[in-house]
Design an enzyme around this catalytic site. Structure first.
Site, PDB file in Angstrom:
ATOM      1  N   GLN A   1       0.760  -1.313  -0.113  1.00  0.00           N
ATOM      2  CA  GLN A   1       0.083   0.032   0.228  1.00  0.00           C
ATOM      3  C   GLN A   1       0.718   1.604   0.174  1.00  0.00           C
ATOM      4  O   GLN A   1       1.954   1.068   0.578  1.00  0.00           O
ATOM      5  CB  GLN A   1      -0.763   0.148   0.704  1.00  0.00           C
ATOM      6  CG  GLN A   1       0.139  -0.420   2.298  1.00  0.00           C
ATOM      7  CD  GLN A   1      -1.204  -0.179   3.638  1.00  0.00           C
ATOM      8  OE1 GLN A   1      -0.657   0.659   4.910  1.00  0.00           O
ATOM      9  NE2 GLN A   1      -1.455  -1.301   4.369  1.00  0.00           N
TER      10      GLN A   1
ATOM     11  N   HIS B   1       0.316   5.991   0.823  1.00  0.00           N
ATOM     12  CA  HIS B   1      -0.655   6.408   2.026  1.00  0.00           C
ATOM     13  C   HIS B   1      -0.038   8.568   0.640  1.00  0.00           C
ATOM     14  O   HIS B   1       1.117   8.682   0.866  1.00  0.00           O
ATOM     15  CB  HIS B   1      -0.618   6.656   2.859  1.00  0.00           C
ATOM     16  CG  HIS B   1      -0.720   5.395   3.836  1.00  0.00           C
ATOM     17  ND1 HIS B   1      -1.954   5.176   3.992  1.00  0.00           N
ATOM     18  CD2 HIS B   1       0.030   5.205   4.762  1.00  0.00           C
ATOM     19  CE1 HIS B   1      -1.828   3.917   4.678  1.00  0.00           C
ATOM     20  NE2 HIS B   1      -0.251   3.701   4.725  1.00  0.00           N
TER      21      HIS B   1
ATOM     22  N   GLU C   1       4.021   7.991   9.123  1.00  0.00           N
ATOM     23  CA  GLU C   1       3.861   6.331   9.416  1.00  0.00           C
ATOM     24  C   GLU C   1       5.617   6.284   9.863  1.00  0.00           C
ATOM     25  O   GLU C   1       6.189   6.469   8.881  1.00  0.00           O
ATOM     26  CB  GLU C   1       3.173   5.993   9.621  1.00  0.00           C
ATOM     27  CG  GLU C   1       3.223   4.625   8.124  1.00  0.00           C
ATOM     28  CD  GLU C   1       2.233   3.318   8.142  1.00  0.00           C
ATOM     29  OE1 GLU C   1       1.007   3.855   7.236  1.00  0.00           O
ATOM     30  OE2 GLU C   1       2.568   2.304   7.783  1.00  0.00           O
TER      31      GLU C   1
ATOM     32  N   HIS D   1       4.661   0.066   0.698  1.00  0.00           N
ATOM     33  CA  HIS D   1       4.915  -0.212   1.900  1.00  0.00           C
ATOM     34  C   HIS D   1       4.353  -1.562   2.538  1.00  0.00           C
ATOM     35  O   HIS D   1       3.361  -1.665   2.440  1.00  0.00           O
ATOM     36  CB  HIS D   1       5.795   0.385   3.414  1.00  0.00           C
ATOM     37  CG  HIS D   1       3.679   1.205   3.370  1.00  0.00           C
ATOM     38  ND1 HIS D   1       3.640   2.157   2.960  1.00  0.00           N
ATOM     39  CD2 HIS D   1       3.179   0.829   4.284  1.00  0.00           C
ATOM     40  CE1 HIS D   1       2.050   3.015   3.765  1.00  0.00           C
ATOM     41  NE2 HIS D   1       2.288   1.613   3.918  1.00  0.00           N
TER      42      HIS D   1
ATOM     43  N   ARG E   1      -4.707   1.114  -1.844  1.00  0.00           N
ATOM     44  CA  ARG E   1      -4.143  -0.683  -2.205  1.00  0.00           C
ATOM     45  C   ARG E   1      -3.520  -1.268  -3.546  1.00  0.00           C
ATOM     46  O   ARG E   1      -4.759  -1.181  -4.159  1.00  0.00           O
ATOM     47  CB  ARG E   1      -4.860  -1.671  -1.220  1.00  0.00           C
ATOM     48  CG  ARG E   1      -4.489  -2.930  -0.546  1.00  0.00           C
ATOM     49  CD  ARG E   1      -5.405  -3.824  -1.002  1.00  0.00           C
ATOM     50  NE  ARG E   1      -6.241  -3.686   1.105  1.00  0.00           N
ATOM     51  CZ  ARG E   1      -7.636  -3.260   1.414  1.00  0.00           C
ATOM     52  NH1 ARG E   1      -8.348  -3.590   0.019  1.00  0.00           N
ATOM     53  NH2 ARG E   1      -7.758  -3.351   2.377  1.00  0.00           N
TER      54      ARG E   1
HETATM   55 ZN    ZN Z   1       0.910   2.096   5.576  1.00  0.00          ZN
END
Ligand code: ZN
Length: 314
Positions: A96, A98, A115, A172, A192
């Site tokens: 995925q 972001h 993240e 990632h 995704r």
């Molecule tokens: Zn993630």
């Protein structure tokens, strides 16, 4: 009476890729063996933690953040900016990416998601997917269309104690056999890219977001050098893992009593051992926020914390 250190009740989420390590390793009392996520510190609408201090009975973190700005250094962010999760990847998560704030606010009415992961436990052969080898968008798209996933995606072996920073735009995935603590912006927007062609028990594949993934991915992949700032006070070690405009994440290893000055609000998750903060007992699996009402606090015992502050208070 304790109204300056706020304790939270974690929220557990079942996931198809979840396992039983959160009860086995973190001693949470869980009945399911498919628990994938523990939201330890969250004010997100999909999982808003209750405050357990009797002084704040009836409060969730989002309500406390909205009504008691004095506890949060007068942070005027609309939403509580960070989210702390423990993730138990018993099987691999989908690959995925972001978006960043700019894209997410424009197209998803959500924050972007930077993240980072601290590895709490890892099987011997555990790996993550981190980045890709395509040099241009044309090459990236063509390898996706031909299904050359093994060539495209970069696999990295990881072990307990490793730290991985995952800026928005980075392709990632957590591989199987990993237990991690994730510090992230409070966002739920995920595109995704690939799900290993897996199907559920009805034969359906999970939805992919190929075009969105291509649009927000960093191409070519950027590998940043990781540098940890370590300083010690007596037998206690303080390691700065990452610092960016969204969060500053540190690992603290406490062995003896230490008093620290403080002027922000600080998120803490105990990842090992037991001890005390200002005389209050804490143990592995506890999540709390040291509010900005305190100017200093004292830690004692033998324990480790992952702790974070907001990168820049708006
Ligand atoms: Zn993630």
């Amino acid at each position: 009476m304790n109204d300056t250190i706020v304790f939270l009740k974690p929220i557990f989420q079942e996931r198809i890729w979840g396992g039983n390590r959160l009860s086995k390793i973190f001693n949470y009392n869980l009945t399911s063996d498919k628990i994938g996520e523990c939201w330890g510190i969250s004010a997100h609408k999909n999982g808003d933690c209750e405050i357990t201090n009797p002084e704040y009975s009836g409060y969730t973190l989002s309500k406390l953040f909205e009504e008691r700005k004095d506890l949060f250094n007068n942070d005027q962010s609309k939403e509580f900016p960070l989210l702390i999760k423990l993730l138990d990847a018993n099987t691999s998560l989908s690959v995925q990416v972001h978006p960043d704030d700019e894209y997410a606010l424009k197209y998803e009415n959500d924050l972007g998601k930077n993240e980072c992961w601290y590895v709490l436990d890892a099987n011997e052969d555990a790996f993550v997917i981190y980045g890709h080898i395509a040099k241009t968008e044309v090459e990236f798209r063509s390898m996706i269309e031909q299904g050359k996933w093994d060539d495209l995606l970069i696999k990295k072996h990881v072990k307990k104690g490793d730290f991985i920073n995952v800026p928005a735009g980075t392709i990632h995935a957590l591989g199987a056999g990993l237990l991690i603590l994730e510090t992230q912006q409070s966002s739920d927007t995920t595109y995704r890219l690939y799900d290993y062609d897996r199907t559920d028990d009805k034969g359906n594949k999970r939805q992919l977001h190929i075009e969105e993934s291509i649009r927000v991915s960093t191409i070519p992949h950027v590998e940043k050098q990781v540098h940890f700032d370590v300083h010690t006070m007596g037998d206690n070690t303080f390691t700065k893992l990452v610092k960016n405009e969204f969060f500053i994440v540190e690992k603290w290893d406490i062995k003896t009593s230490v008093t620290l000055n403080h002027n922000l609000y600080r998120l803490c998750s105990v990842i090992d051992g037991t001890g005390k903060i200002n005389g209050l007992k804490i143990k592995k699996g506890d999540h709390f926020i040291i509010t900005s009402l305190l100017n200093e606090f004292t830690l004692e015992g033998d324990f480790s914390l992952i702790t974070s502050t907001v990168g820049s208070i708006k």
